[in-house]
Design an enzyme around this catalytic site. Structure first.
Site, PDB file in Angstrom:
ATOM      1  N   HIS A  19       0.850  -0.930  -0.095  1.00  0.00           N
ATOM      2  CA  HIS A  19      -0.531   0.041  -0.316  1.00  0.00           C
ATOM      3  C   HIS A  19       0.743   1.189  -0.180  1.00  0.00           C
ATOM      4  CE1 HIS A  19      -3.588  -2.145   1.012  1.00  0.00           C
ATOM      5  NE2 HIS A  19      -3.258  -2.604   2.095  1.00  0.00           N
ATOM      6  N   HIS A  67      -1.950  10.028   6.309  1.00  0.00           N
ATOM      7  CA  HIS A  67      -3.103  11.163   5.144  1.00  0.00           C
ATOM      8  C   HIS A  67      -3.042  12.357   5.209  1.00  0.00           C
ATOM      9  CE1 HIS A  67      -5.883   6.932   4.135  1.00  0.00           C
ATOM     10  NE2 HIS A  67      -4.402   6.891   3.326  1.00  0.00           N
ATOM     11  N   SER A  99      -3.002   1.475  -4.072  1.00  0.00           N
ATOM     12  CA  SER A  99      -3.265   2.861  -3.794  1.00  0.00           C
ATOM     13  C   SER A  99      -4.960   3.337  -3.516  1.00  0.00           C
ATOM     14  CB  SER A  99      -2.309   4.206  -3.352  1.00  0.00           C
ATOM     15  OG  SER A  99      -2.923   5.359  -2.722  1.00  0.00           O
ATOM     16  N   PRO A 101      -7.262   6.441  -4.136  1.00  0.00           N
ATOM     17  CA  PRO A 101      -7.876   7.521  -4.745  1.00  0.00           C
ATOM     18  C   PRO A 101      -7.954   8.147  -3.562  1.00  0.00           C
ATOM     19  CG  PRO A 101      -8.865   6.107  -6.719  1.00  0.00           C
ATOM     20  CD  PRO A 101      -8.645   5.686  -4.853  1.00  0.00           C
ATOM     21  N   ARG A 102      -7.945   9.725  -3.552  1.00  0.00           N
ATOM     22  CA  ARG A 102      -8.270  10.225  -2.545  1.00  0.00           C
ATOM     23  C   ARG A 102      -8.705  11.724  -2.877  1.00  0.00           C
ATOM     24  NH1 ARG A 102      -5.065  11.993   1.718  1.00  0.00           N
ATOM     25  NH2 ARG A 102      -2.899  10.408   1.160  1.00  0.00           N
ATOM     26  N   GLU A 204      -8.848 -11.691   6.666  1.00  0.00           N
ATOM     27  CA  GLU A 204      -7.887 -11.350   7.474  1.00  0.00           C
ATOM     28  C   GLU A 204      -8.328 -11.126   8.883  1.00  0.00           C
ATOM     29  OE1 GLU A 204      -7.183  -6.799   5.984  1.00  0.00           O
ATOM     30  OE2 GLU A 204      -5.729  -6.670   7.291  1.00  0.00           O
ATOM     31  N   ASP A 286       3.425  -4.928   2.749  1.00  0.00           N
ATOM     32  CA  ASP A 286       1.974  -4.688   3.116  1.00  0.00           C
ATOM     33  C   ASP A 286       2.654  -3.605   3.395  1.00  0.00           C
ATOM     34  OD1 ASP A 286      -0.533  -4.844   3.228  1.00  0.00           O
ATOM     35  OD2 ASP A 286      -0.751  -5.464   5.558  1.00  0.00           O
ATOM     36  N   ASP A 287       3.234  -2.731   4.456  1.00  0.00           N
ATOM     37  CA  ASP A 287       3.269  -1.939   5.047  1.00  0.00           C
ATOM     38  C   ASP A 287       4.697  -0.914   5.199  1.00  0.00           C
ATOM     39  OD1 ASP A 287       0.097  -0.576   4.139  1.00  0.00           O
ATOM     40  OD2 ASP A 287       0.302  -1.697   6.275  1.00  0.00           O
TER      41      ASP A 287
HETATM   42  P1  IMP Z   1      -3.153   4.005   0.465  1.00  0.00           P
HETATM   43  O1  IMP Z   1      -4.901   3.589   0.069  1.00  0.00           O
HETATM   44  O2  IMP Z   1      -1.758   4.338  -0.586  1.00  0.00           O
HETATM   45  O3  IMP Z   1      -3.659   5.079   1.268  1.00  0.00           O
HETATM   46  O4  IMP Z   1      -2.520   3.263   1.387  1.00  0.00           O
HETATM   47  C1  IMP Z   1      -2.940   3.305   2.959  1.00  0.00           C
HETATM   48  C2  IMP Z   1      -4.150   2.250   2.819  1.00  0.00           C
HETATM   49  O5  IMP Z   1      -4.127   0.678   2.767  1.00  0.00           O
HETATM   50  C3  IMP Z   1      -5.069   2.215   4.241  1.00  0.00           C
HETATM   51  O6  IMP Z   1      -5.861   2.973   3.976  1.00  0.00           O
HETATM   52  C4  IMP Z   1      -6.334   1.210   4.328  1.00  0.00           C
HETATM   53  O7  IMP Z   1      -6.762   1.384   3.237  1.00  0.00           O
HETATM   54  C5  IMP Z   1      -5.088   0.244   3.372  1.00  0.00           C
HETATM   55  N1  IMP Z   1      -4.596  -1.090   3.744  1.00  0.00           N
HETATM   56  C6  IMP Z   1      -3.326  -0.929   4.210  1.00  0.00           C
HETATM   57  N2  IMP Z   1      -2.810  -2.092   5.631  1.00  0.00           N
HETATM   58  C7  IMP Z   1      -3.770  -2.361   4.868  1.00  0.00           C
HETATM   59  C8  IMP Z   1      -3.688  -3.812   6.233  1.00  0.00           C
HETATM   60  O8  IMP Z   1      -3.427  -4.424   6.280  1.00  0.00           O
HETATM   61  N3  IMP Z   1      -5.481  -4.202   5.763  1.00  0.00           N
HETATM   62  C9  IMP Z   1      -6.492  -3.402   5.183  1.00  0.00           C
HETATM   63  N4  IMP Z   1      -5.966  -2.660   4.476  1.00  0.00           N
HETATM   64  C10 IMP Z   1      -5.349  -2.678   4.933  1.00  0.00           C
HETATM   65 ZN    ZN Z   2      -3.246  -4.945   3.051  1.00  0.00          ZN
END
Ligand code: IMP
Ligand code: ZN
Length: 347
Positions: A19, A67, A99, A101-102, A204, A286-287
């Site tokens: 993400h 964010h 990602s 979109p926001r 999950e 993941d992150d």
């Molecule tokens: P973005 O989409 O680039 O803003 O990345 C962050 C977003 O990814 C978060 O707000 C979640 O919606 C999603 N996200 C990140 N890690 C997880 C996870 O482990 N489970 C579910 N959603 C996740």
């Molecule tokens: Zn994820």
């Protein structure tokens, strides 16, 4: 760095579950915090350090903070380029970023600009000669409901056609305890019929049996986590059979699951179950920013936890190529790259 660390860093790797805003490193966070000192955000609010754990709820609070720091085109461009560079430095040769979109009224950011900017970052990294092929999945945040999901799919369809193959699919993510997967079926079916690939966060958390059953009927092209699919974790044989019958690869993120407390300890991670079945699994981060890791560390962690040899880990990274969403020609190029790098990695 010891020899093991060097091996896992040099090992060519494929990252399929990252993400964007969860992947922002300490260094990039520092730059964002300096840009927005009035927000008074500290590193302890954007990352979960070594040995720390949080509830899933707390993890989702962290994303809200990030964010706030990433809310202009300029931020998105910097974050995307830094994240891509870091993955490349870690030996990742093919990356699928995802990602959500926001739009931000305060800064005039629109969802179209949001995706456009990530694509611009991918193209700039390519023209700078980075040795990494990057694609994008547009994410649906389940918290935002079915109408936004449908809009997101339409946007992704437009970009799939205009981005020269860079937008390849859709991700379903966000807080798994919010909403029900059934509401997203029409949007996901539309995406699939339109040629977008589907990677869905599935099982999950516990007690998502009915939702997982429903979503597996699509079927998705890949599964994120899938922690509670198998019977030993409260899932069911019928779920496992569906995954196996359709050969749906699982994206597995060990540190994320431990720090988010959906898995109690590394040795109990469901990697073992699926690996022993001989089912395709892909190790992912993941992150990497939030969970303070990188893909090399995740590979090393799998090897040390489950006693796998370097040869077996090489095979895992190579088999991940078959799970990518880009076209067949890209798979062939990557396979050739792995072949060429083999002597250097096992010198
Ligand atoms: P973005 O989409 O680039 O803003 O990345 C962050 C977003 O990814 C978060 O707000 C979640 O919606 C999603 N996200 C990140 N890690 C997880 C996870 O482990 N489970 C579910 N959603 C996740
Ligand atoms: Zn994820």
């Amino acid at each position: 760095m010891d020899d093991e660390c060097v091996f896992y860093r040099e090992l060519p790797k494929v990252e399929l579950h990252a993400h964007l805003n969860g992947s922002v490193s300490f260094q990039t966070m520092e730059k964002l915090m300096n840009r927005k000192p009035h927000l008074n955000i500290e590193h302890s609010m954007t990352a979960i350090g070594k040995g720390q754990r949080r509830t899933l709820d707390e993890c989702f609070e962290v994303f809200k903070v990030i964010h706030k720091l990433v809310d202009t085109e300029e931020d998105i461009l910097m974050v995307s380029k830094d994240v891509i560079r870091e993955f490349a430095e870690d030996g990742v040769k093919y990356l699928e970023l995802r990602s959500t979109p926001r739009e931000e009224q305060r800064t005039g950011l629109t969802k179209t600009n949001y995706i456009d900017t990530i694509i611009k970052a991918i193209q700039q990294c390519k023209s700078e000669g980075l040795d990494i092929d990057v694609r994008l999945l547009v994410a649906i945040d389940r918290r935002n409901g079915m109408e936004v999901a449908m809009e997101t799919v339409k946007l992704a369809e437009e970009f799939m056609l205009s981005s020269d193959g860079l937008v390849v699919g859709i991700d379903l993510s966000g807080d798994p305890t919010v909403g029900h997967g059934k509401y997203f079926l029409p949007a996901l079916e539309r995406a699939k019929n339109g040629g977008l690939k589907l990677s869905l966060h599935l099982s999950e958390v516990q007690s998502q049996l009915e939702e997982s059953e429903l979503l597996l009927n699509l079927p998705p092209d890949r599964i994120g986590h899938g922690t509670f699919l198998h019977p030993e974790m409260g899932g069911s044989q019928s779920l496992v059979d569906k995954v196996v019958k359709n050969g749906i690869p699982l994206e597995l993120c060990l540190t994320s699951n431990i720090k988010g407390q959906t898995v109690p300890m590394f040795s109990l991670h469901h990697f073992k179950y699926w690996y022993q079945l001989g089912h395709p699994t892909v190790i992912c981060t993941d992150d990497k920013g939030v969970f303070c890791t990188d893909l090399s560390q995740e590979y090393q962690l799998v090897a040390s936890t489950f006693g796998l040899s370097q040869k077996e880990m090489w095979k895992l990274s190579q088999q991940a190529i078959d799970c990518i969403f880009a076209e067949e020609a890209v798979k062939q190029q990557l396979k050739k790259k792995w072949q060429d790098l083999h002597p250097q990695v096992f010198k």
